[in-house]
Design a protein around this motif. Structure first.
Motif, short mmCIF file in Angstrom:
data_model
loop_
_atom_site.label_atom_id
_atom_site.label_comp_id
_atom_site.label_asym_id
_atom_site.label_seq_id
_atom_site.Cartn_x
_atom_site.Cartn_y
_atom_site.Cartn_z
N ILE A 22 0.82 -1.20 0.00
CA ILE A 22 0.00 0.00 0.00
C ILE A 22 0.86 1.25 0.00
O ILE A 22 0.55 2.24 -0.68
CB ILE A 22 -0.96 -0.02 1.21
CG1 ILE A 22 -2.12 -1.00 0.94
CG2 ILE A 22 -1.51 1.38 1.52
CD1 ILE A 22 -2.98 -1.28 2.15
N ARG A 23 1.96 1.20 0.74
CA ARG A 23 2.83 2.38 0.82
C ARG A 23 3.57 2.68 -0.48
O ARG A 23 4.14 3.77 -0.63
CB ARG A 23 3.82 2.20 1.97
CG ARG A 23 3.17 2.40 3.34
CD ARG A 23 4.12 2.11 4.47
NE ARG A 23 3.57 2.55 5.75
CZ ARG A 23 4.05 2.20 6.94
NH1 ARG A 23 5.11 1.39 7.01
NH2 ARG A 23 3.49 2.64 8.04
N THR A 24 3.57 1.74 -1.42
CA THR A 24 4.17 1.99 -2.73
C THR A 24 3.18 2.61 -3.70
O THR A 24 3.56 3.02 -4.80
CB THR A 24 4.73 0.69 -3.35
OG1 THR A 24 3.64 -0.18 -3.70
CG2 THR A 24 5.66 -0.03 -2.38
N LEU A 25 1.89 2.64 -3.31
CA LEU A 25 0.84 3.13 -4.20
C LEU A 25 0.60 4.62 -4.01
O LEU A 25 0.98 5.21 -3.00
CB LEU A 25 -0.45 2.34 -3.95
CG LEU A 25 -0.37 0.83 -4.14
CD1 LEU A 25 -1.68 0.16 -3.77
CD2 LEU A 25 0.03 0.47 -5.57
N ASP A 26 -0.07 5.20 -4.97
CA ASP A 26 -0.44 6.61 -4.92
C ASP A 26 -1.93 6.70 -4.57
O ASP A 26 -2.79 6.29 -5.37
CB ASP A 26 -0.19 7.24 -6.29
CG ASP A 26 -0.64 8.70 -6.35
OD1 ASP A 26 -1.12 9.23 -5.33
OD2 ASP A 26 -0.52 9.30 -7.45
N ASP A 65 -7.96 0.55 -5.17
CA ASP A 65 -7.13 -0.61 -4.85
C ASP A 65 -6.82 -0.66 -3.36
O ASP A 65 -6.95 -1.70 -2.70
CB ASP A 65 -5.83 -0.54 -5.67
CG ASP A 65 -4.95 -1.78 -5.51
OD1 ASP A 65 -5.29 -2.69 -4.73
OD2 ASP A 65 -3.89 -1.84 -6.17
N ILE A 66 -6.44 0.47 -2.80
CA ILE A 66 -6.10 0.52 -1.37
C ILE A 66 -7.33 0.21 -0.52
O ILE A 66 -7.26 -0.58 0.44
CB ILE A 66 -5.53 1.91 -1.02
CG1 ILE A 66 -4.18 2.12 -1.72
CG2 ILE A 66 -5.35 2.05 0.51
CD1 ILE A 66 -3.65 3.54 -1.61
N TYR A 67 -8.47 0.83 -0.86
CA TYR A 67 -9.67 0.60 -0.05
C TYR A 67 -10.15 -0.84 -0.17
O TYR A 67 -10.59 -1.45 0.82
CB TYR A 67 -10.77 1.58 -0.47
CG TYR A 67 -11.92 1.63 0.51
CD1 TYR A 67 -11.74 2.11 1.80
CD2 TYR A 67 -13.19 1.18 0.14
CE1 TYR A 67 -12.79 2.15 2.70
CE2 TYR A 67 -14.24 1.22 1.04
CZ TYR A 67 -14.04 1.70 2.32
OH TYR A 67 -15.08 1.73 3.22
N GLU A 116 -4.08 4.89 3.76
CA GLU A 116 -5.39 4.26 3.92
C GLU A 116 -6.45 5.28 4.31
O GLU A 116 -7.59 5.22 3.81
CB GLU A 116 -5.30 3.13 4.95
CG GLU A 116 -4.49 1.95 4.43
CD GLU A 116 -4.07 0.98 5.51
OE1 GLU A 116 -3.99 -0.23 5.22
OE2 GLU A 116 -3.80 1.42 6.65
N ARG A 117 -6.12 6.21 5.19
CA ARG A 117 -7.08 7.27 5.52
C ARG A 117 -7.41 8.11 4.29
O ARG A 117 -8.57 8.44 4.04
CB ARG A 117 -6.53 8.16 6.64
CG ARG A 117 -6.51 7.52 8.01
CD ARG A 117 -6.33 8.55 9.10
NE ARG A 117 -5.08 9.32 8.92
CZ ARG A 117 -3.90 8.94 9.37
NH1 ARG A 117 -3.78 7.80 10.04
NH2 ARG A 117 -2.84 9.69 9.18
#
Length: 286
Positions: free
Chosen positions: A11-15, A22-24, A139-140
């Protein structure tokens, strides 16, 4: 603990701006499935607590007269949008159905905004307090951006510009408008079964007290629910904290994503058509 933080690392590699869906999805389906579903249940209960919103629900009679179906329909439409986003056919169909259901009712933009805030803030706060780890900033932000996208597609305006701004707005709106009201109390009694299903059977005799202990003080006041005895509140808090530690130390990410075999609901044992979800009289407005 092998692989416990694999999802967080990815997740930390994503924008979040580009990859918020994708993250949610990862939060709901792999990282916090039980907590996210419970947090969304709590958000659902909170959303009808404002007197003006509760009055609309009482007028339709769906939550008090056809409680299980109304609960299932809401969950199915929400999960269809999360699983498919708004660019895939099922996600678009679910969004279209949500808008059709709301169209006949005179609902203010502020009330829509409050319901959206419930979905953003309440599950995030639950994860912060009782998740096996607190949600990270990506994530927030992804949570906020997913629901901002939903809100815009529903025609909601004046959406605050960030998670933090939305949380501040939400708390101020609560202070100004969340007050005891009979409609919210009646709906809470009817929908309490939603929360009771989240309580393990071994705690059945304490089910109602434990559900009430999950509510914060403003929600208990609004729905005219008595504050449970402090041993119940303290015991639930400790049990949830112990659970979060055990999950952190001994848990692992889900090997199979939540809803990998489809979304099931009590009201539709043989499956469902998205266009048939919700009050049937709304289909006249399609």
């Amino acid at each position: 603990m092998r692989g416990r933080y694999a999802n967080l690392t990815r997740i930390r590699t994503l924008d979040p701006e580009r990859d918020h869906l994708d993250i949610y999805q990862t939060m709901l389906r792999r990282e916090f499935p039980w907590d996210m579903k419970l947090g969304l249940n709590l958000a659902f209960n909170r959303s009808f607590s404002i007197p003006a919103i509760a009055a609309v629900h009482m007028t339709t009679g769906e939550l008090t007269g056809r409680t299980q179906k109304r609960i299932d329909d809401t969950g199915l439409l929400m999960y269809e949008m999360v699983l498919n986003g708004f660019d895939q056919p099922r996600g678009r169909d679910a969004l279209r159905r949500v808008n059709q259901i709301h169209r006949p009712h005179d609902i203010s933009n502020t009330d829509f905004l409050y319901v959206l805030g419930c979905l953003v803030v309440i599950p995030t706060r639950w994860l912060t307090e009782y998740g096996w780890r607190p949600p990270c900033c990506h994530e927030r932000q992804a949570t906020y951006l997913f629901y901002r996208d939903l809100g815009r597609r529903m025609g909601i305006t004046d959406i605050p510009g960030s998670y933090e701004e939305f949380e501040t707005w939400f708390d101020a709106h609560d202070v100004a408008h969340l007050e005891p009201n009979d409609d919210a109390a009646a709906i809470e009694r009817a929908t309490r079964t939603l929360m009771l299903t989240r309580i393990p059977r071994v705690f059945g005799p304490l089910g109602n007290a434990l559900v009430t202990a999950m509510y914060d003080a403003p929600l208990r006041r609004a729905t005219r629910v008595d504050t449970p005895a402090w041993p119940v509140r303290a015991g639930l808090h400790v049990a949830l904290r112990v659970r979060s530690r055990l999950q952190r130390w001994f848990g692992a990410p889900r090997a199979t994503a939540l809803f990998a075999d489809g979304i099931n609901a009590k009201s539709y044992p043989d499956g469902y058509e998205i266009s048939h979800l919700g009050p049937q009289h709304n289909r006249a407005h399609e």
